[in-house]
Enzyme design. Structure first.
Site: not given
Lengths: 245, 245
Positions: B52, B110
């Site tokens: 994003d 992540y």
């Protein structure tokens, strides 16, 4: 009248140095602008020393006189809400009136950071000089050692220096290895104009094998700027700390 | 036809996400623009997944098909000289034609980074979320543990998800302490939309003592997005690595 001392961190990337200048964006200019809003006074701040365009600081120190009654513990937060994102006050304290950020300073530590990876770490690209060719760390460490002590650092001083002499004492000179990063860290009682950057430029030549590490002492003793290497770019330099007695 | 696979690092701060969009600055847009210059082909790249707006990557992976004969060892350097300073190709290799950066991916890691210092580290201000109030690290660690394994992560998935189901396997869930910094690091076979950011938003509530750590399992098992905390800001999130068999 109160004498307020502050510790400030800044990212030098988008500043034309520390010292206020009529047209350029400077750290001093930003701080004085905010102090004027808070105190309604035309305050002039005095730093432990200037830093050049592009040089960063983690612990620069400055002081100023004010008759404002803002409590010292509120000052940092009040300033930070008004300062741009690349300057931050870390600490504020009231000092005796004879305290002077430059004259009272006893030790300063500067660090020059090099990214010696084939590909640099993108997230530190504004804070480290990228040198893709592997450097000879042992040679650099050997060369660094001879700087410790009290010496005339004319060879490692910009010819634009206006100081009467360039004798300074270096307490510590370290090469710190952190994976692909190398940090040249110097602690001394003071530094001449461009001193850390010229030392770094010379160490880079040594790290590349273009100058022998034994030459470092000869360069130092020669007291001649033309003997040393070039001035390394500002990007990797950071003023880590200033200490007082 | 050749299938080229590349590893790329980017600073998401000034990108409107990974995926190409007609008007916005995106990572994919920059990479495809440079590939067109080098190969004279209209190349479409396929990443391991989108990130994003504002999310960073150290080791995003993508592949593309080309008939260009540029040697694979030259590709990265040729691209880096043309890419902007916030995108960098770290590696290029030729793969079998059936390799697909998304379908062939086995594990992803992540990391969400928090600066828990009273004053944030200025030099990481674009890469860490600043949380000035001290977080309860033990409570956060306890809550994280229940995520390991195969679960339906609907509670930690944006309601805008278009995926048929949200069952994923988490292999590792760690809270790494590094001085004033905290890193929430998750490794799994895949992640649903906003999953790491919603997990982080929930852990922040736990760290602040607003939700008990034992609630984490109840939130997970409830399979209802409204049970979890808010979606943490993009700023602290980085795709660390994608691995293949």
């Amino acid at each position: 009248m109160r004498n307020i001392c502050m510790k400030v961190s800044y990212d030098g990337t988008k500043f034309n140095g520390f010292q206020a200048q009529p047209k350029d964006r400077t750290v001093q200019g930003e701080i004085e602008r905010v102090l004027k809003i808070l105190t309604k006074e035309d305050i002039v701040i005095h730093a432990s020393g200037r830093t050049d365009a592009g040089v960063h600081a983690r612990g620069q120190v400055f002081h100023f006189l004010t008759s404002s009654q803002i409590p010292v513990e509120r000052f940092a937060i009040a300033m930070n809400t008004r300062l741009p994102e690349d300057v931050m006050i870390l600490e504020a304290r009231e000092m005796p009136l004879d305290f002077h950020a430059r004259h009272s300073a006893k030790r300063k530590t500067y660090r020059y950071s090099i990214d010696n990876g084939k590909f640099p770490d993108l997230f530190g690209r504004h804070y480290r000089l990228h040198v893709p060719v592997p450097l000879n760390r042992e040679a650099m460490r050997k060369a660094l050692a001879c700087l410790v002590g009290t010496h005339d650092f004319t060879s490692f001083t910009s010819t634009r220096s206006t100081k009467p002499h360039h004798v300074r004492t270096i307490y510590e000179a370290k090469l710190i290895e952190e994976g692909q990063f190398l940090h040249i860290e110097l602690t001394g009682n003071g530094f001449t104009y461009n001193m850390v950057r010229i030392i770094t430029g010379t160490l880079l030549k040594i790290g590349h094998g273009k100058i022998k590490p034994e030459q470092m002492r000869i360069i130092l003793e020669g007291c001649d700027r033309s003997l040393a290497g070039p001035t390394a770019q500002a990007i990797g330099l950071i003023l880590i700390d200033v200490s007082y007695s």
